[in-house]
Scaffold this motif. Structure first.
Motif, PDB file in Angstrom:
ATOM      1  N   GLU A  91       1.993   3.440   7.794  1.00 40.69           N
ATOM      2  CA  GLU A  91       3.114   3.210   6.890  1.00 40.69           C
ATOM      3  C   GLU A  91       2.887   3.860   5.528  1.00 40.69           C
ATOM      4  O   GLU A  91       3.795   4.472   4.960  1.00 40.69           O
ATOM      5  CB  GLU A  91       3.359   1.707   6.724  1.00 40.69           C
ATOM      6  CG  GLU A  91       3.955   1.036   7.952  1.00 40.69           C
ATOM      7  CD  GLU A  91       5.296   1.637   8.360  1.00 40.69           C
ATOM      8  OE1 GLU A  91       6.096   1.972   7.461  1.00 40.69           O
ATOM      9  OE2 GLU A  91       5.537   1.785   9.565  1.00 40.69           O
ATOM     10  N   SER A 146      10.305   6.191  10.468  1.00 39.46           N
ATOM     11  CA  SER A 146       9.644   5.549   9.330  1.00 39.46           C
ATOM     12  C   SER A 146       9.945   6.279   8.024  1.00 39.46           C
ATOM     13  O   SER A 146      10.060   5.645   6.969  1.00 39.46           O
ATOM     14  CB  SER A 146       8.126   5.514   9.557  1.00 39.46           C
ATOM     15  OG  SER A 146       7.801   4.661  10.631  1.00 39.46           O
ATOM     16  N   ARG A 181       5.061   6.850   3.937  1.00 40.71           N
ATOM     17  CA  ARG A 181       5.712   6.569   2.652  1.00 40.71           C
ATOM     18  C   ARG A 181       5.347   7.632   1.611  1.00 40.71           C
ATOM     19  O   ARG A 181       6.230   8.180   0.932  1.00 40.71           O
ATOM     20  CB  ARG A 181       5.286   5.189   2.145  1.00 40.71           C
ATOM     21  CG  ARG A 181       5.911   4.832   0.786  1.00 40.71           C
ATOM     22  CD  ARG A 181       5.346   3.525   0.227  1.00 40.71           C
ATOM     23  NE  ARG A 181       3.930   3.654  -0.151  1.00 40.71           N
ATOM     24  CZ  ARG A 181       2.928   2.999   0.434  1.00 40.71           C
ATOM     25  NH1 ARG A 181       3.165   2.155   1.429  1.00 40.71           N
ATOM     26  NH2 ARG A 181       1.690   3.176   0.017  1.00 40.71           N
ATOM     27  N   LYS A 214      12.949   5.119   5.932  1.00 37.73           N
ATOM     28  CA  LYS A 214      12.856   3.950   5.062  1.00 37.73           C
ATOM     29  C   LYS A 214      12.702   4.348   3.595  1.00 37.73           C
ATOM     30  O   LYS A 214      12.961   3.537   2.698  1.00 37.73           O
ATOM     31  CB  LYS A 214      11.665   3.084   5.471  1.00 37.73           C
ATOM     32  CG  LYS A 214      11.716   2.546   6.881  1.00 37.73           C
ATOM     33  CD  LYS A 214      10.435   1.795   7.214  1.00 37.73           C
ATOM     34  CE  LYS A 214      10.397   1.325   8.649  1.00 37.73           C
ATOM     35  NZ  LYS A 214       9.100   0.651   8.968  1.00 37.73           N
ATOM     36  N   HIS A 215      12.269   5.578   3.348  1.00 38.29           N
ATOM     37  CA  HIS A 215      11.919   5.991   1.997  1.00 38.29           C
ATOM     38  C   HIS A 215      12.742   7.167   1.473  1.00 38.29           C
ATOM     39  O   HIS A 215      12.571   7.574   0.328  1.00 38.29           O
ATOM     40  CB  HIS A 215      10.429   6.361   1.950  1.00 38.29           C
ATOM     41  CG  HIS A 215       9.545   5.312   2.533  1.00 38.29           C
ATOM     42  ND1 HIS A 215       9.266   4.128   1.881  1.00 38.29           N
ATOM     43  CD2 HIS A 215       8.902   5.254   3.733  1.00 38.29           C
ATOM     44  CE1 HIS A 215       8.475   3.394   2.653  1.00 38.29           C
ATOM     45  NE2 HIS A 215       8.250   4.050   3.767  1.00 38.29           N
TER      46      HIS A 215
END
Length: 367
Positions: A322, A276, A326, A279-280
């Motif tokens: 999430e 995850s 993030r 993604k950032h």
């Protein structure tokens, strides 16, 4: 936070032990933003880099180098400053290090907490103290439901056992020396598996990965299938602040422990966490290194039941998985790729975003 929080903490003298550590530095920044006069007590800055140095916190508070294993020095600091609030976070917080240095771990986590309690005994003025232990204070048998505050304490490794022992010391001191009608009110916070920007501790998943990624390397995951109830660092801190305000208003919670953690379903694997993060932040690279890990035993499953905090404090976690990932990833991305923005400003922006999200969810402390 809220106008109520500002009214309570503005110009209040707040002692934070472990203020130079990961959680302590975030709490100290939040408290200074609320207008508190923060008195920090730490042995040293535990890592390089650190959130404490990156946010230039030494210029925002009283920065004292005090070892909580030194009872007389800690007592002197408390007597000289006469705090209105105490947040005790100083600890040896690493499971693997506890295997290598068990005596230091017991001295810091158990006797250090006793020294804090002894110093508080000498206060003759009103003071609220929130003492932080860990989710690992429980005797973890890796069952699938969350531990409640009434479950058994202690664990197999020196870190867990030292935190369980600290809990027993707190319970004993509260019953023996701190009556409900006395000047000092005590609460206990239990939380764990905290992630967020500014953590560079050894042998923790996110810091280990960030160190590798900052050098263009691929991170080796010791146990990518292990699950944890990941939560952002601001989650338990909001809980500690909420508990302090509740104790300040009413003694009925005096001596009570509280779990602070995410919902039960927010239990994700190490592999899912790192995936995850990709993604950032485009630097994220990892591979399974479990076959080469010959380190000591670490729990594969541990989670908390936080119903007590919801019922008595009306506290619950704000950010889902999430959002937690993030905000963690973009903090490190900011640190390594956009140094033109000061870290203190960026961290305060994240605190503001967290409060705004809590307000949208109708949480009382954020209104």
């Amino acid at each position: 936070m809220t106008d109520t929080a500002k009214n309570i903490f503005t110009n209040a003298k707040v002692l934070v032990t472990g203020h130079s550590g990961f959680k302590g530095s975030w709490l100290s920044l939040w408290l200074t933003h609320l207008g508190a006069r923060v008195i920090g007590a730490s042995l040293d800055v535990p890592t390089q880099p650190s959130h404490f140095n990156a946010a230039a916190l030494a210029g925002l508070l009283q920065d004292h180098r005090v070892d909580i294993r030194d009872g007389p020095a800690l007592k002197t600091l408390v007597q000289e400053n006469q705090p209105d609030f105490v947040f005790h976070l100083a600890a040896q917080s690493l499971v693997r290090r506890s295997y290598a240095e068990p005596v230091e771990t017991w001295q810091t986590n158990t006797l250090g907490t006793v020294n804090v309690l002894q110093a508080l005994r000498e206060l003759k003025k009103p003071c609220v103290a929130v003492l932080i232990t860990s989710d690992k204070c429980y005797d973890n048998v890796e069952w699938v439901w969350g531990y409640r505050e009434t479950d058994g304490l202690g664990g197999p490794d020196p870190y867990s056992a030292s935190k369980g022992a600290a809990e027993l010391a707190i319970r004993s001191y509260v019953r023996s020396y701190f009556p409900k009608d006395g000047p000092v009110r005590i609460g206990v916070g239990r939380a764990g598996n905290v992630i967020g920007g500014g953590d560079w501790a050894e042998n923790r998943i996110v810091p280990d990965c960030v160190r590798a990624w900052s050098q263009g390397k691929t991170a080796q995951l010791r146990n990518p299938l292990a699950t944890r109830p990941w939560q952002h660092v601001l989650e338990p801190l909001s809980g500690y602040l909420t508990l302090a305000m509740a104790l300040n208003a009413d003694a009925k919670l005096h001596g009570e422990p509280f779990n602070f953690g995410p919902p039960a379903q927010q239990n994700h694997s190490v592999g899912a966490l790192v995936t995850s993060m990709a993604k950032h932040w485009d630097r994220v690279r990892w591979e399974d290194g479990s076959s080469s890990d010959d380190g000591p035993h670490e729990s594969g499953l541990l989670k908390l039941n936080c119903d007590k905090a919801l019922h008595h404090l009306r506290w619950r976690a704000v950010w889902d998985f999430e959002a937690t990932v993030r905000e963690t990833a973009i903090w490190y991305r900011q640190y390594y790729q956009a140094p033109q923005t000061t870290i203190a400003e960026f961290s305060l922006r994240q605190i503001g975003a967290y409060i705004a999200h809590a307000r949208e969810q109708g949480l009382p402390w954020a209104q």
